[in-house]
Design a protein around this motif. Sequence first.
Motif, mmCIF file in Angstrom:
data_model
loop_
_atom_site.group_PDB
_atom_site.id
_atom_site.type_symbol
_atom_site.label_atom_id
_atom_site.label_comp_id
_atom_site.label_asym_id
_atom_site.label_seq_id
_atom_site.Cartn_x
_atom_site.Cartn_y
_atom_site.Cartn_z
ATOM 1 N N GLU A 55 1.485 -6.630 3.102
ATOM 2 C CA GLU A 55 2.203 -7.895 2.898
ATOM 3 C C GLU A 55 1.767 -8.570 1.602
ATOM 4 O OE1 GLU A 55 4.955 -10.536 3.153
ATOM 5 O OE2 GLU A 55 4.782 -8.912 4.621
ATOM 6 N N THR A 56 0.447 -8.529 1.326
ATOM 7 C CA THR A 56 -0.054 -9.104 0.071
ATOM 8 C C THR A 56 0.533 -8.386 -1.133
ATOM 9 O OG1 THR A 56 -2.133 -9.761 1.119
ATOM 10 C CG2 THR A 56 -2.129 -9.579 -1.284
ATOM 11 N N LEU A 57 0.529 -7.048 -1.075
ATOM 12 C CA LEU A 57 1.060 -6.251 -2.171
ATOM 13 C C LEU A 57 2.534 -6.530 -2.398
ATOM 14 C CD1 LEU A 57 0.886 -3.918 -4.246
ATOM 15 C CD2 LEU A 57 1.329 -2.334 -2.352
ATOM 16 N N LEU A 58 3.318 -6.547 -1.315
ATOM 17 C CA LEU A 58 4.762 -6.747 -1.448
ATOM 18 C C LEU A 58 5.079 -8.159 -1.935
ATOM 19 C CD1 LEU A 58 5.926 -4.875 1.778
ATOM 20 C CD2 LEU A 58 6.068 -4.076 -0.591
ATOM 21 N N THR A 59 4.284 -9.137 -1.492
ATOM 22 C CA THR A 59 4.476 -10.509 -1.975
ATOM 23 C C THR A 59 4.211 -10.590 -3.474
ATOM 24 O OG1 THR A 59 3.879 -11.464 0.158
ATOM 25 C CG2 THR A 59 3.692 -12.901 -1.762
ATOM 26 N N GLU A 60 3.134 -9.952 -3.916
ATOM 27 C CA GLU A 60 2.821 -9.962 -5.348
ATOM 28 C C GLU A 60 3.909 -9.271 -6.157
ATOM 29 O OE1 GLU A 60 -1.002 -8.178 -5.697
ATOM 30 O OE2 GLU A 60 -2.090 -10.005 -5.124
ATOM 31 N N ILE A 61 4.448 -8.180 -5.617
ATOM 32 C CA ILE A 61 5.524 -7.481 -6.326
ATOM 33 C C ILE A 61 6.759 -8.362 -6.426
ATOM 34 C CG2 ILE A 61 7.160 -5.547 -6.169
ATOM 35 C CD1 ILE A 61 4.850 -3.867 -5.041
ATOM 36 N N ARG A 62 7.120 -9.020 -5.293
ATOM 37 C CA ARG A 62 8.294 -9.915 -5.320
ATOM 38 C C ARG A 62 8.099 -11.036 -6.335
ATOM 39 N NH1 ARG A 62 8.224 -8.939 0.383
ATOM 40 N NH2 ARG A 62 6.898 -10.762 0.697
ATOM 41 N N MET B 159 5.950 -1.484 19.492
ATOM 42 C CA MET B 159 4.780 -0.984 18.780
ATOM 43 C C MET B 159 3.897 -2.156 18.377
ATOM 44 S SD MET B 159 6.891 1.673 16.320
ATOM 45 C CE MET B 159 5.460 2.489 15.630
ATOM 46 N N SER B 160 2.591 -2.002 18.563
ATOM 47 C CA SER B 160 1.640 -3.032 18.154
ATOM 48 C C SER B 160 0.596 -2.404 17.241
ATOM 49 C CB SER B 160 0.973 -3.676 19.360
ATOM 50 O OG SER B 160 0.295 -2.704 20.141
ATOM 51 N N LEU B 161 0.035 -3.211 16.366
ATOM 52 C CA LEU B 161 -0.897 -2.725 15.356
ATOM 53 C C LEU B 161 -2.251 -2.368 15.960
ATOM 54 C CD1 LEU B 161 -0.063 -5.413 12.674
ATOM 55 C CD2 LEU B 161 0.199 -2.951 12.310
ATOM 56 N N THR B 162 -2.823 -1.263 15.496
ATOM 57 C CA THR B 162 -4.223 -0.977 15.769
ATOM 58 C C THR B 162 -5.066 -1.778 14.768
ATOM 59 O OG1 THR B 162 -4.278 0.871 14.218
ATOM 60 C CG2 THR B 162 -3.619 1.366 16.488
ATOM 61 N N GLU B 163 -6.389 -1.688 14.887
ATOM 62 C CA GLU B 163 -7.244 -2.423 13.942
ATOM 63 C C GLU B 163 -7.005 -1.957 12.517
ATOM 64 O OE1 GLU B 163 -11.382 -3.469 14.503
ATOM 65 O OE2 GLU B 163 -11.240 -2.819 16.590
ATOM 66 N N VAL B 164 -6.968 -0.644 12.321
ATOM 67 C CA VAL B 164 -6.708 -0.128 10.979
ATOM 68 C C VAL B 164 -5.290 -0.484 10.550
ATOM 69 C CG1 VAL B 164 -6.515 1.962 9.563
ATOM 70 C CG2 VAL B 164 -8.386 1.744 11.203
ATOM 71 N N GLY B 165 -4.350 -0.426 11.470
ATOM 72 C CA GLY B 165 -2.977 -0.795 11.159
ATOM 73 C C GLY B 165 -2.873 -2.244 10.719
ATOM 74 N N GLY B 166 -3.609 -3.136 11.416
ATOM 75 C CA GLY B 166 -3.591 -4.547 11.037
ATOM 76 C C GLY B 166 -4.147 -4.769 9.646
ATOM 77 N N LEU B 167 -5.222 -4.025 9.308
ATOM 78 C CA LEU B 167 -5.800 -4.129 7.980
ATOM 79 C C LEU B 167 -4.800 -3.700 6.912
ATOM 80 C CD1 LEU B 167 -8.325 -4.559 6.190
ATOM 81 C CD2 LEU B 167 -8.907 -2.166 6.625
ATOM 82 N N LEU B 168 -4.153 -2.555 7.141
ATOM 83 C CA LEU B 168 -3.174 -2.075 6.173
ATOM 84 C C LEU B 168 -1.949 -2.986 6.097
ATOM 85 C CD1 LEU B 168 -3.136 1.818 6.496
ATOM 86 C CD2 LEU B 168 -3.716 0.463 4.490
ATOM 87 N N LYS C 265 2.269 5.436 -1.056
ATOM 88 C CA LYS C 265 3.337 5.002 -1.942
ATOM 89 C C LYS C 265 3.799 3.595 -1.568
ATOM 90 C CE LYS C 265 5.001 9.787 -2.186
ATOM 91 N NZ LYS C 265 6.123 10.693 -1.849
ATOM 92 N N LEU C 266 4.550 2.998 -2.480
ATOM 93 C CA LEU C 266 5.095 1.672 -2.202
ATOM 94 C C LEU C 266 5.994 1.707 -0.972
ATOM 95 C CD1 LEU C 266 5.429 -1.282 -3.017
ATOM 96 C CD2 LEU C 266 7.241 -0.567 -4.609
ATOM 97 N N SER C 267 6.766 2.794 -0.817
ATOM 98 C CA SER C 267 7.642 2.916 0.355
ATOM 99 C C SER C 267 6.826 2.967 1.647
ATOM 100 C CB SER C 267 8.504 4.178 0.236
ATOM 101 O OG SER C 267 7.692 5.342 0.095
ATOM 102 N N HIS C 268 5.617 3.525 1.589
ATOM 103 C CA HIS C 268 4.747 3.541 2.766
ATOM 104 C C HIS C 268 4.350 2.116 3.158
ATOM 105 C CE1 HIS C 268 3.362 7.893 1.623
ATOM 106 N NE2 HIS C 268 4.556 7.870 2.210
ATOM 107 N N PHE C 269 3.961 1.331 2.157
ATOM 108 C CA PHE C 269 3.556 -0.041 2.442
ATOM 109 C C PHE C 269 4.736 -0.865 2.968
ATOM 110 C CE2 PHE C 269 0.091 1.074 -0.544
ATOM 111 C CZ PHE C 269 -1.001 0.691 0.242
ATOM 112 N N ARG C 270 5.927 -0.607 2.433
ATOM 113 C CA ARG C 270 7.104 -1.333 2.922
ATOM 114 C C ARG C 270 7.362 -1.016 4.393
ATOM 115 N NH1 ARG C 270 10.074 -0.261 -2.474
ATOM 116 N NH2 ARG C 270 10.012 -2.293 -3.508
ATOM 117 N N LEU C 271 7.215 0.248 4.776
ATOM 118 C CA LEU C 271 7.455 0.625 6.167
ATOM 119 C C LEU C 271 6.398 0.016 7.087
ATOM 120 C CD1 LEU C 271 9.061 2.188 8.273
ATOM 121 C CD2 LEU C 271 7.627 4.183 7.774
ATOM 122 N N ILE C 272 5.142 0.048 6.683
ATOM 123 C CA ILE C 272 4.075 -0.558 7.496
ATOM 124 C C ILE C 272 4.368 -2.039 7.721
ATOM 125 C CG2 ILE C 272 1.630 -1.184 7.519
ATOM 126 C CD1 ILE C 272 1.114 1.410 5.898
ATOM 127 N N ALA C 273 4.725 -2.744 6.663
ATOM 128 C CA ALA C 273 5.009 -4.177 6.787
ATOM 129 C C ALA C 273 6.220 -4.420 7.672
ATOM 130 C CB ALA C 273 5.227 -4.783 5.402
#
Length: 312
Positions: A76-83, A62-71, A9-17
């Motif tokens: 960030e790209t998704l949220l920037t486009e939404i803004r 907390m630091s990003l794993t490789e998969v975490g960095g990818l997501l 969900k969008l809320s998931h991406f917001r939390l990851i960022a």
Amino acid sequence: MKDVMSRLKLSHFRLIAAVAEHGQLSPAAASLSMTQPAASRMLREIERLIGVPLFERHAKGMSLTEVGGLLARHAETLLTEIRETVIEVEEFKLGKGGRVRVGAVTGAAVGYVMPAIQKLKATSPNADVHIDVAPSDTLIPELVSGHLDFVLGRVPPPFDPRSFVVSRGRNEIVDLVVRRNHPLAGANAISIGELSDYEWVLQSSGAPLRVVVEQAFLAAGGTLPRNIINTTSLLAMIALLVTSDAIAPLSREVSDLLGGNSGGLGLAVLPIREALVVAPYHLLSLKSRPLSPLASRLKELILLELGGYDRP
């Protein structure tokens, strides 16, 4: 993975960022107006969906794993486009963004459309503005087909004027322009009937400026010029004027822009006794197609340049 990504969900991406930015869960949750327990539960849900950890937990945060960095990058790209989309939508609703396409005959473009566009861009730099300068018989079909939002021009046959919203218009005064050292440049008042033997640069047959010149010759009892170069290009007209003894009819707005008797292009306006006035052009839009907020704003600015709003 495609199925997994569709369940994020969008809320998931917001939390990851947010966690990627702050490096700790507590300030990330606060930035999203969430409690830390709620953020922790959501993060566990995300990692369960993905199937691997997104962050490594350690004493300093907390630091990003490789998969975490990818997501996180995609988040960030998704949220920037939404803004940016939200901003564009708000600007569109306020008439500050989007695209507007306007057409105008030359004199109207120079005298009224360009000043209005400059005022529009001063407050709405992101507005995508397109202007086509052409004769009315070219512009009106473009308006009817939907390629232009509105036009400052005339309604040529066979188009029905009742199909258009017709707003304030202006008569088009015509100057006869020559090079500054033309044999007639310093003369006193001249009748147009005396100019038959000179070379002329004219718009195509049927063009309003040409029709006015031809009618003036006939009214003055003179013969129509025979030595004519035909062109619809203003640039070609100027080039011919400065390099020959040709005479060209130009809208007053255009001759003023070129400097007339005091401009750097070395041109002069002949003192003609007859008044050369073309039938008025109007601001035209289709009754069947409403204007966007941006197009409405530009239309209002052009109406102001033309001398105020229409009276109901």
